[in-house]
Design an enzyme around this catalytic site. Structure first.
Site, PDB file in Angstrom:
ATOM      1  N   ASP A   1       0.746  -1.254  -0.098  1.00 48.27           N
ATOM      2  CA  ASP A   1      -0.089   0.025  -0.104  1.00 48.27           C
ATOM      3  C   ASP A   1       0.805   1.349  -0.016  1.00 48.27           C
ATOM      4  O   ASP A   1       2.186   1.071   0.234  1.00 48.27           O
ATOM      5  CB  ASP A   1      -0.865  -0.021   1.175  1.00 48.27           C
ATOM      6  CG  ASP A   1       0.052   0.102   2.517  1.00 48.27           C
ATOM      7  OD1 ASP A   1       0.750  -0.737   2.674  1.00 48.27           O
ATOM      8  OD2 ASP A   1      -0.776   0.953   3.353  1.00 48.27           O
TER       9      ASP A   1
ATOM     10  N   GLU B   1       0.234  -0.885   5.760  1.00 47.82           N
ATOM     11  CA  GLU B   1       1.229  -0.299   6.608  1.00 47.82           C
ATOM     12  C   GLU B   1       1.023   1.190   6.830  1.00 47.82           C
ATOM     13  O   GLU B   1       1.474   1.745   7.674  1.00 47.82           O
ATOM     14  CB  GLU B   1       2.793  -0.605   5.710  1.00 47.82           C
ATOM     15  CG  GLU B   1       3.883  -0.470   6.680  1.00 47.82           C
ATOM     16  CD  GLU B   1       4.449   0.993   6.694  1.00 47.82           C
ATOM     17  OE1 GLU B   1       5.508   1.123   7.475  1.00 47.82           O
ATOM     18  OE2 GLU B   1       4.028   1.633   5.965  1.00 47.82           O
TER      19      GLU B   1
END
Lengths: 477, 477
Positions: B103, B170
């Site tokens: 991400d 994250e």
């Protein structure tokens, strides 16, 4: 021969009519701070002008131009200049200038009102009249009208000439008023002998007072600038001088938790306490429990009544208000702020001059900051208004004290207020005449709050007080 | 016989293909913090799973359930668990766990990007690849794929078994990951010998580094409560104990403008500096000018390189972040705040335990507050995470250092970071294996910022470094 006593009797007889007149005024929602209500402030000006004219006064609406409010340019409400001379011996009689305001604070039932704020509700049980503006300031303004009407009803000429200056922007910083006063000091305001404003409150709920002082204020913005952008405290914490650390270091040096101002030279500017003054504070009707209930908790610095009142009325105070540019939301954010602005203010009393206070604070902040050994930079600016103080031994006050004794049977307390009413200072300075604050309502009236009220006794006796004051002031020398 | 050198050569030959692979990944806008982009995080998981499977790895999408985001309940992106065993002697070979994330941070061209953030732009002049995720963390994640591909192209078996744990949250607090690691520590994560994460950066722009420590953090909320509601500073200033005054008094006692923490007992918790460590800081490739340009101005506390780096990496720091409940807007407001919450945090290093730090701070704040003699009340709470520290003499680090020497020709700096990567602590504690942070990008890559980039040389040499590391770690004992 007719006398003031007949006027007072007539005021009593008029009671229901006087309540109805106040009800009519409260129903006009003349909120000055909301563009959507502006038309009602104009409506209120027209209503008041008509009332004055009905009583034989001249009344002129003085336009103030436009302002920007809520993103639109709108017309400011006018100031009413009104003249009412005594019918006989006008040239020999004193002229008293009356100031008041016909705008009000915003109010919505959903704010927590028990009744519709713009409908005057008579609570028979408590003898109170609830409604926005009832005490601030429509009740007192209408009180003056009531006085004139009663004189005319009993056929008694006014003992003084009256000039009225009623504004519609008091709750919104009195935009435009100062300039208007300065502009007309040599025409409309010529010939004024003394000034009277009924727009404040008794200290408590039992004893009337005359108010002869207001604190001034200087407001400071202390900026500390460091890195060019906010930094991550994980990556940079420990490596750089942080503006927040510096700001807290400097602002913690301004005032102690006991309210003692630490800026050298400030306390020395305060006029020394005279024994006459000390006596006044001892006499004042006030209890520490009044303070505890006002703050909801005992957080009083002093347990002594006189010291507490002096702290509010005749000594400066320094409050820290906040920080602009730092993290202020709920939750957690690990930011090193690039630049922060601490806000604080000092309330001023005689003989503190704002410019002198600003300069002392600037010097001190610069010195304290220099001690930190920080590579950040500091900038501090302040602006403010002077305190206002009137001589309570002036005939204007002596007359008001006599009138109070006649109506309420007690000597009024001679109080000063902690806050500021800038127009009092403007009138005093521009016209160079004694100004009296003669409150009608009580300390618990809730001006600016929900369920604003005026006790009927304060409205009726207060009207009588205003009338009696005019006679006493006429007789004074 | 084929060797790692052929792999490295192949990586060079693959250059255009590797850039194209990264471009494909950057074009999927897998922003985890915005519900509107969530589908692209899933898309990215599918893309990565397909890449892994194409290389012969097993790959499983582990669902994490739902979360509330932007007012809606949406599915969390899955974590990818992937296994790739060596073809020969798998039982005798070490198993290395690789963590990364697919991400990215949000990005809009209008934020100040010079090009479309979700299109990889190759700047021929500077040799840089611009695009969101190029360095954080798509470049490094794809680096591992590139390594496997090159081995297969030259027909060289992997020197170790690989396990991958790639997450898609994250940049949004790794929601769900800790629980998943704990849940699978005895199945998927069994047999891991060491862990490697490539998700940080060189200290500067020239010299590679290995990172073996991260600071922890404790975050504090210090509430001072006084009156029951905000008060007018004109009316009450001077009469009452003000929460803001107390807050500034206490918070100014926490840290000096030079960053020295004043809470007794805190500094004594810090592990003593060893001469080996001191040497490392002296050797580190860093200049004060790096700090000045990162902060846009010289606001450095120290003019000494080693001291500055130690302040960031191996000593605690205390930052004041803000005040909740006070006036924080532009302009002036004369309020006495009823209740305010000061926010500050302490970055932790070995051997500081969060619970111990919290308790020391609480005691100190209570004592300092008691000294004020205020009738207000204080409440302080803290929460936090421990620092992470890995032994840089472990074979995992020795191998990475050897690999770095081979690829870059220099001994890498052994750095620690000032911020926190919670997953490093979780893996270390749960699996009880040495964990290595092996960065691919440079200190000026602008992760989380506009115009994020990775230098092509870092992407290609970094890929070679990852491959070489696997061989060195296989040979290590």
């Amino acid at each position: 021969m007719t006398s003031i006593d007949q006027v007072l009797q007539k005021i009593d007889q008029n009671k229901e009519k006087l309540i109805a007149r106040l009800a009519e005024a409260v129903e006009i929602p003349s909120v000055s701070g909301d563009a959507a209500y502006r038309k009602h402030v104009f409506e209120m000006a027209d209503w008041l002008k008509a009332q004055l004219e009905k009583l034989g006064a001249t009344a002129e609406l003085k336009p103030l131009g436009k302002q920007n409010l809520d993103g639109q340019e709108i017309e400011l409400p006018p100031v009413i200049f009104s003249d009412l001379k005594a019918k006989t011996d006008a040239d020999k009689k004193k002229t008293i200038l009356i100031y008041g305001h016909f705008d009000v604070q915003p109010a919505l039932k959903s704010d927590g009102w028990n009744s519709e704020p713009f409908k005057l509700v008579h609570d028979e049980k408590t003898g109170r009249l609830y409604g926005r503006g009832s005490t601030d300031d429509k009740g007192p303004v209408i009180g003056w009208l009531n006085v004139i009407e009663a004189h005319q009803q009993v056929g008694l000429d006014l003992p003084v000439n009256l000039k009225f200056c009623f504004e519609g922007m008091e709750e919104s910083s009195s935009v435009g008023l100062d300039d208007l006063i300065r502009k007309h000091k040599n025409d409309f305001f010529t010939g004024v002998d003394a000034i009277c404003i009924s727009d404040n409150y008794w200290l408590g709920t039992k004893k009337p007072c005359l108010t002869h002082g207001l604190r001034g204020i200087t407001y400071f913005k202390l900026r500390i600038s460091g890195p060019q952008a906010d930094l991550h405290s994980g990556v940079f914490g420990g490596m750089v001088h942080e503006p927040m650390t510096d700001l807290f270091a400097v602002m913690s040096k301004l005032v102690t938790p006991q309210g003692e101002i630490l800026v050298p030279g400030i306390n020395e500017l305060v006029a020394p306490l005279t024994s006459e003054e000390a006596q006044r504070f001892d006499n004042m009707e006030y209890a520490l429990t009044d303070l505890h209930s006002a703050t909801g908790k005992d957080v009083a610095i002093n347990d002594d009544k006189a010291k507490t009142l002096m702290a509010r009325m005749r000594y400066p105070s320094l409050s820290l208000h906040g920080v602009e540019g730092a993290f202020s939301a709920p939750g957690a954010k690990t930011v090193i702020c690039a630049s922060v602005i601490g806000k604080f203010s000092i309330r001023l009393v005689p003989d503190m001059k704002p410019e002198k206070v600003i300069s002392l604070v600037q010097d001190y902040v610069q010195k304290e900051f220099a001690k930190l050994g920080s590579k950040n930079t500091v900038h501090i600016e302040g602006e403010g208004g002077a305190p206002w103080y009137a001589d309570p031994n002036h005939w204007n006050y002596v007359a008001a004290a006599k009138a109070t004794k006649k109506i309420y049977g007690v000597e009024p307390d001679l109080t000063r207020e902690g806050g500021s009413i800038p127009v009092a200072l403007t009138f005093s300075e521009e016209l160079q005449k004694n100004l009296l604050l003669l409150p009608m309502g009580r300390g618990d009236d809730g001006a600016h709050s929900t369920n604003e009220k005026i006790d009927i006794s304060n409205y009726i006796e207060g009207t009588k007080l205003l009338g009696t004051y005019l006679h006493e002031v006429a007789a004074a020398s």
